[in-house]
Structure formats: structure tokens, C-alpha cells
Design a protein around this motif. Structure first.
Motif, PDB file in Angstrom:
ATOM      1  N   ALA A 198       0.830  -1.204   0.000  1.00  0.00           N
ATOM      2  CA  ALA A 198       0.000   0.000   0.000  1.00  0.00           C
ATOM      3  C   ALA A 198       0.865   1.255   0.000  1.00  0.00           C
ATOM      4  O   ALA A 198       0.588   2.222  -0.732  1.00  0.00           O
ATOM      5  CB  ALA A 198      -0.932  -0.007   1.211  1.00  0.00           C
ATOM      6  N   ALA A 199       1.924   1.255   0.805  1.00  0.00           N
ATOM      7  CA  ALA A 199       2.798   2.430   0.873  1.00  0.00           C
ATOM      8  C   ALA A 199       3.535   2.652  -0.444  1.00  0.00           C
ATOM      9  O   ALA A 199       3.699   3.798  -0.893  1.00  0.00           O
ATOM     10  CB  ALA A 199       3.801   2.266   2.010  1.00  0.00           C
ATOM     11  N   THR A 200       3.980   1.576  -1.080  1.00  0.00           N
ATOM     12  CA  THR A 200       4.667   1.713  -2.364  1.00  0.00           C
ATOM     13  C   THR A 200       3.730   2.298  -3.414  1.00  0.00           C
ATOM     14  O   THR A 200       4.131   3.114  -4.252  1.00  0.00           O
ATOM     15  CB  THR A 200       5.247   0.362  -2.817  1.00  0.00           C
ATOM     16  N   VAL A 201       2.452   1.906  -3.355  1.00  0.00           N
ATOM     17  CA  VAL A 201       1.467   2.490  -4.269  1.00  0.00           C
ATOM     18  C   VAL A 201       1.308   3.986  -3.999  1.00  0.00           C
ATOM     19  O   VAL A 201       1.333   4.813  -4.931  1.00  0.00           O
ATOM     20  CB  VAL A 201       0.111   1.764  -4.128  1.00  0.00           C
ATOM     21  N   LEU A 202       1.142   4.359  -2.733  1.00  0.00           N
ATOM     22  CA  LEU A 202       0.941   5.778  -2.404  1.00  0.00           C
ATOM     23  C   LEU A 202       2.138   6.621  -2.816  1.00  0.00           C
ATOM     24  O   LEU A 202       1.990   7.671  -3.461  1.00  0.00           O
ATOM     25  CB  LEU A 202       0.686   5.928  -0.901  1.00  0.00           C
ATOM     26  N   LEU A 213      -5.543   3.022   5.897  1.00  0.00           N
ATOM     27  CA  LEU A 213      -5.487   1.678   5.321  1.00  0.00           C
ATOM     28  C   LEU A 213      -4.943   0.647   6.302  1.00  0.00           C
ATOM     29  O   LEU A 213      -5.233  -0.544   6.179  1.00  0.00           O
ATOM     30  CB  LEU A 213      -4.613   1.689   4.062  1.00  0.00           C
ATOM     31  N   GLY A 214      -4.120   1.088   7.264  1.00  0.00           N
ATOM     32  CA  GLY A 214      -3.537   0.158   8.224  1.00  0.00           C
ATOM     33  C   GLY A 214      -2.497   0.838   9.077  1.00  0.00           C
ATOM     34  O   GLY A 214      -1.819   1.765   8.624  1.00  0.00           O
ATOM     35  N   ALA A 215      -2.347   0.364  10.310  1.00  0.00           N
ATOM     36  CA  ALA A 215      -1.462   1.028  11.274  1.00  0.00           C
ATOM     37  C   ALA A 215       0.008   0.985  10.861  1.00  0.00           C
ATOM     38  O   ALA A 215       0.788   1.863  11.251  1.00  0.00           O
ATOM     39  CB  ALA A 215      -1.637   0.401  12.651  1.00  0.00           C
ATOM     40  N   ASP A 216       0.412  -0.037  10.091  1.00  0.00           N
ATOM     41  CA  ASP A 216       1.818  -0.161   9.700  1.00  0.00           C
ATOM     42  C   ASP A 216       2.151   0.602   8.420  1.00  0.00           C
ATOM     43  O   ASP A 216       3.332   0.709   8.064  1.00  0.00           O
ATOM     44  CB  ASP A 216       2.192  -1.637   9.478  1.00  0.00           C
ATOM     45  N   VAL A 217       1.154   1.128   7.718  1.00  0.00           N
ATOM     46  CA  VAL A 217       1.442   1.780   6.435  1.00  0.00           C
ATOM     47  C   VAL A 217       2.295   3.036   6.593  1.00  0.00           C
ATOM     48  O   VAL A 217       3.229   3.258   5.811  1.00  0.00           O
ATOM     49  CB  VAL A 217       0.134   2.066   5.659  1.00  0.00           C
ATOM     50  N   PRO A 218       2.049   3.901   7.616  1.00  0.00           N
ATOM     51  CA  PRO A 218       2.843   5.136   7.700  1.00  0.00           C
ATOM     52  C   PRO A 218       4.353   4.931   7.783  1.00  0.00           C
ATOM     53  O   PRO A 218       5.111   5.708   7.197  1.00  0.00           O
ATOM     54  CB  PRO A 218       2.302   5.815   8.961  1.00  0.00           C
ATOM     55  N   VAL A 219       4.828   3.906   8.498  1.00  0.00           N
ATOM     56  CA  VAL A 219       6.287   3.737   8.600  1.00  0.00           C
ATOM     57  C   VAL A 219       6.883   3.414   7.235  1.00  0.00           C
ATOM     58  O   VAL A 219       7.979   3.865   6.891  1.00  0.00           O
ATOM     59  CB  VAL A 219       6.662   2.660   9.653  1.00  0.00           C
ATOM     60  N   ALA A 255      13.670   3.712   9.514  1.00  0.00           N
ATOM     61  CA  ALA A 255      13.530   2.864  10.701  1.00  0.00           C
ATOM     62  C   ALA A 255      13.050   3.742  11.847  1.00  0.00           C
ATOM     63  O   ALA A 255      13.442   4.909  11.960  1.00  0.00           O
ATOM     64  CB  ALA A 255      14.859   2.211  11.043  1.00  0.00           C
ATOM     65  N   ALA A 256      12.183   3.204  12.696  1.00  0.00           N
ATOM     66  CA  ALA A 256      11.541   4.081  13.666  1.00  0.00           C
ATOM     67  C   ALA A 256      11.104   3.333  14.908  1.00  0.00           C
ATOM     68  O   ALA A 256      10.713   2.163  14.859  1.00  0.00           O
ATOM     69  CB  ALA A 256      10.329   4.769  13.033  1.00  0.00           C
ATOM     70  N   PHE A 257      11.148   4.052  16.024  1.00  0.00           N
ATOM     71  CA  PHE A 257      10.513   3.656  17.265  1.00  0.00           C
ATOM     72  C   PHE A 257       9.060   4.115  17.163  1.00  0.00           C
ATOM     73  O   PHE A 257       8.792   5.283  16.880  1.00  0.00           O
ATOM     74  CB  PHE A 257      11.223   4.346  18.434  1.00  0.00           C
ATOM     75  N   ALA A 258       8.122   3.182  17.325  1.00  0.00           N
ATOM     76  CA  ALA A 258       6.715   3.491  17.098  1.00  0.00           C
ATOM     77  C   ALA A 258       5.914   3.310  18.375  1.00  0.00           C
ATOM     78  O   ALA A 258       6.160   2.390  19.164  1.00  0.00           O
ATOM     79  CB  ALA A 258       6.148   2.596  15.998  1.00  0.00           C
ATOM     80  N   GLU A 259       4.929   4.207  18.554  1.00  0.00           N
ATOM     81  CA  GLU A 259       4.034   4.145  19.706  1.00  0.00           C
ATOM     82  C   GLU A 259       2.600   4.294  19.230  1.00  0.00           C
ATOM     83  O   GLU A 259       2.331   4.461  18.054  1.00  0.00           O
ATOM     84  CB  GLU A 259       4.406   5.234  20.715  1.00  0.00           C
ATOM     85  N   GLY A 273       2.133  15.750  -6.038  1.00  0.00           N
ATOM     86  CA  GLY A 273       2.744  16.717  -5.130  1.00  0.00           C
ATOM     87  C   GLY A 273       2.244  16.644  -3.699  1.00  0.00           C
ATOM     88  O   GLY A 273       2.399  17.610  -2.940  1.00  0.00           O
ATOM     89  N   LEU A 274       1.649  15.506  -3.288  1.00  0.00           N
ATOM     90  CA  LEU A 274       1.193  15.384  -1.902  1.00  0.00           C
ATOM     91  C   LEU A 274       2.398  15.244  -0.971  1.00  0.00           C
ATOM     92  O   LEU A 274       3.387  14.582  -1.299  1.00  0.00           O
ATOM     93  CB  LEU A 274       0.270  14.185  -1.740  1.00  0.00           C
ATOM     94  N   SER A 275       2.310  15.849   0.205  1.00  0.00           N
ATOM     95  CA  SER A 275       3.414  15.805   1.167  1.00  0.00           C
ATOM     96  C   SER A 275       3.521  14.424   1.805  1.00  0.00           C
ATOM     97  O   SER A 275       2.560  13.633   1.792  1.00  0.00           O
ATOM     98  CB  SER A 275       3.195  16.851   2.261  1.00  0.00           C
ATOM     99  N   GLU A 276       4.676  14.154   2.397  1.00  0.00           N
ATOM    100  CA  GLU A 276       4.868  12.894   3.119  1.00  0.00           C
ATOM    101  C   GLU A 276       3.849  12.770   4.247  1.00  0.00           C
ATOM    102  O   GLU A 276       3.304  11.693   4.492  1.00  0.00           O
ATOM    103  CB  GLU A 276       6.290  12.830   3.676  1.00  0.00           C
ATOM    104  N   ASP A 277       3.576  13.869   4.944  1.00  0.00           N
ATOM    105  CA  ASP A 277       2.601  13.835   6.033  1.00  0.00           C
ATOM    106  C   ASP A 277       1.223  13.439   5.517  1.00  0.00           C
ATOM    107  O   ASP A 277       0.508  12.653   6.154  1.00  0.00           O
ATOM    108  CB  ASP A 277       2.514  15.197   6.725  1.00  0.00           C
ATOM    109  N   ARG A 278       0.836  13.989   4.366  1.00  0.00           N
ATOM    110  CA  ARG A 278      -0.486  13.666   3.815  1.00  0.00           C
ATOM    111  C   ARG A 278      -0.533  12.205   3.364  1.00  0.00           C
ATOM    112  O   ARG A 278      -1.533  11.509   3.590  1.00  0.00           O
ATOM    113  CB  ARG A 278      -0.809  14.599   2.638  1.00  0.00           C
ATOM    114  N   LEU A 279       0.538  11.730   2.740  1.00  0.00           N
ATOM    115  CA  LEU A 279       0.569  10.325   2.325  1.00  0.00           C
ATOM    116  C   LEU A 279       0.508   9.397   3.537  1.00  0.00           C
ATOM    117  O   LEU A 279      -0.161   8.360   3.502  1.00  0.00           O
ATOM    118  CB  LEU A 279       1.830  10.049   1.506  1.00  0.00           C
ATOM    119  N   ALA A 280       1.205   9.768   4.621  1.00  0.00           N
ATOM    120  CA  ALA A 280       1.171   8.949   5.833  1.00  0.00           C
ATOM    121  C   ALA A 280      -0.231   8.943   6.438  1.00  0.00           C
ATOM    122  O   ALA A 280      -0.703   7.919   6.948  1.00  0.00           O
ATOM    123  CB  ALA A 280       2.185   9.463   6.844  1.00  0.00           C
TER     124      ALA A 280
END
Length: 286
Positions: free
Chosen positions: A108-112, A135-141, A147-151, A122-129
Motif C-alpha cells: 500500500a505504501a509503495t502504491v501511495l 489503510l492500516g497502522a503499519d502503512v505510515p512507517v 527505521a523508527a521507534f513506534a508508539e 505533489g502530496l506531502s509525506e505527512d499527507r501520504l502517511a
């Protein structure tokens, strides 16, 4: 450019702590995401003569209405302020479905990210996230590509830099129902919160996957695989499984273990990377 092939990488949860449960039933997590240099590929072909979004070939056992690739593409198309070229998306599938490696979320993220680039939206990274989170909790990372610490449910991300070690990833011969794991009475839901660490500092036993004991009890194939891989160093479940992983300092060390794996278990050897291969591909010189 009318055709573009982009990677859709796997992720590992280097640890996964369940620190609480929200009133809406969702679990509060703390986890450390790292990408692997291994995953699926998506090929986008623009079709000016044929509007709309379609797959070159449907995925087995996944109805199109449930397919995150199509859902992401349609969601993105709805953001456009002008008519879009049609697109056909072909999938080279390597990641096992339901393995805890984030394959669907990564797709899903690769599509976005990919169609935002190809369609020049021209959508921003924040808007894509933000779109990805719907679509799903793991898509934004995967959208952000670091790599990220997620909460939270996995959407509150702080960039991190764990060691880029090598991993043996094994897929035991079973499929795990994520909903079943999170509804189990015996699941630990009160692990104390930790502050962000750049890697596994101090006592590594403080970090674990809180789903692992439940999964081991319900799925003997996972338990057996973890016992086997643990002979060679710490082994852990990723997500709710079924995939497990062991960390090694070099590719040669990982491959020696891989070559000796029990029969009937699939998987792969890959290196952990802190920048997603998707973002590496899009930023490399043309």
C-alpha cells in the motif's frame, strides 16, 4: 516515464511491547521497526488509453475489494484535482501473506509513494502517511521510509538507527490470525513503557515480543522453529508472526545457519536497513 518498478520491502519488529489497551479495543504498542533489503516488487504502467486502476493479475485468495494495492491506488486517485492517467499494477510477490513482515502494508505504501511520484500529485509525506493510516497502522512507517521507534497503534514514529545487521527469517508452515492473538486472555498487556533507545542498549532481556508466548502456545510449528533458531543466538517473532528471525553480524554467518535450516520451513536471508529500499530507489540518480 510510463513504466516504473519499485521495491516493496519487508519490515521486522525488532521488539514489540503491548503497554495498554484503549477504550476502543485497540492495543497501545511500543515497537522498533527496521526494513529489510528484501521484499515484493510493484511495476506501474501508465495507460493513457485506459482510465482507471487495475491489477495485471489478481492475487490468489485476496478479493480485489480487500486488496490494499487497489485500495491505496483508488484512495490516492480521489485526491487528484485533475483527470489522471490510468495505471496497471503488476506484483512480484515474495513476502508470505500473514507472516508479520508487513507485506500488505508495504504494498500500500509503495502504491501511495510511487503513484504520487508518477502522477505528479505533489502530496506531502505527512499527507501520504495520513492516507496510509486509514489503510492500516503499519502503512505510515513504510510511507516515511525510515527505521523508527513506534508508539500508539504504531503510527507515532520517531526515527531510529538500529544496527544494520543480517537476519535469517524463517516462515514456519502455519498461518496466524492476528485478531485471535490480540483477543487471547493470556496476552501481556501491561508491559512498562520505555523511553526511546537508538538500539538495544543495556540489558537486551528488557526487549521482547509480547505476542510470542501466546503464539508459541497456540502454534507448535512456531515454537519448534524458535527453539531451533535459538540454538544460534536470540530468536524472536516479528509482529504476530508466523515469521521469526535471528540476528547475525555478517552475511556469511547468517547464510551458514540458513543452509542448515530444517526441511519444510521457507524463508530468506536479508540485511536490515534504516532507509527503505523504496526511498533509496526513488532518490538514486537517474
Amino acid at each position: 516515464m510510463t513504466t516504473l518498478t519499485l521495491p516493496s520491502p519487508a519490515k521486522l519488529n525488532l521488539f514489540l511491547h503491548i503497554v495498554g489497551r484503549r477504550p476502543d479495543g485497540y492495543h497501545e504498542l511500543q515497537t522498533l521497526f527496521q526494513f529489510l533489503d528484501y521484499g515484493d516488487d510493484l511495476t506501474f504502467t501508465l495507460t493513457p488509453e485506459q482510465p482507471g486502476v487495475r491489477l495485471a493479475e489478481s492475487l490468489p485468495d485476496v478479493p480485489d475489494d480487500d486488496n490494499l494495492i487497489l485500495r491505496a491506488a483508488r484512495l490516492l486517485a480521489a485526491q487528484a484535482k485533475h483527470p489522471l492517467l490510468g495505471v496497471t499494477i503488476a506484483v512480484t510477490k515474495r513476502l508470505p501473506m500473514g507472516g508479520g513482515l508487513g507485506g500488505g502494508s508495504s504494498n500500500a505504501a509503495t502504491v501511495l509513494v510511487g503513484l504520487n511520484h508518477l502522477w505528479a500529485l505533489g502530496l506531502s509525506e505527512d499527507r501520504l502517511a495520513e492516507l496510509g493510516l486509514s489503510l492500516g497502522a503499519d502503512v505510515p512507517v513504510f510511507v516515511r521510509g525510515r527505521a523508527a521507534f513506534a508508539e500508539g497503534v504504531g503510527e507515532r514514529l520517531t526515527p531510529a538507527n538500529p544496527p544494520e545487521d543480517w537476519f535469517v527469517v524463517l516462515k514456519p508452515p502455519c498461518n496466524i490470525n492476528t485478531g485471535k492473538i490480540f483477543s487471547e486472555q493470556g496476552l501481556t498487556r501491561d508491559t512498562p513503557k520505555i523511553k526511546i533507545r537508538p538500539a538495544f542498549e543495556g540489558d537486551a532481556s528488557r526487549y521482547r515480543n509480547d505476542c510470542e508466548d501466546v503464539v508459541r502456545g497456540l502454534y507448535p510449528e512456531v515454537n519448534q522453529s524458535l527453539e531451533w533458531l535459538s540454538q544460534f543466538g536470540p530468536a524472536r517473532l516479528t509482529g504476530t508472526g508466523a515469521c521469526i528471525f535471528g540476528r547475525f553480524p555478517t552475511e556469511s554467518a547468517a547464510r551458514i545457519i540458513w543452509e542448515s535450516k530444517p526441511s519444510g520451513i521457507t524463508g530468506f536471508v536479508a540485511q536490515g536497513v534504516n532507509q527503505s529500499p523504496l526511498h533509496t530507489k526513488l532518490t538514486e540518480p537517474k
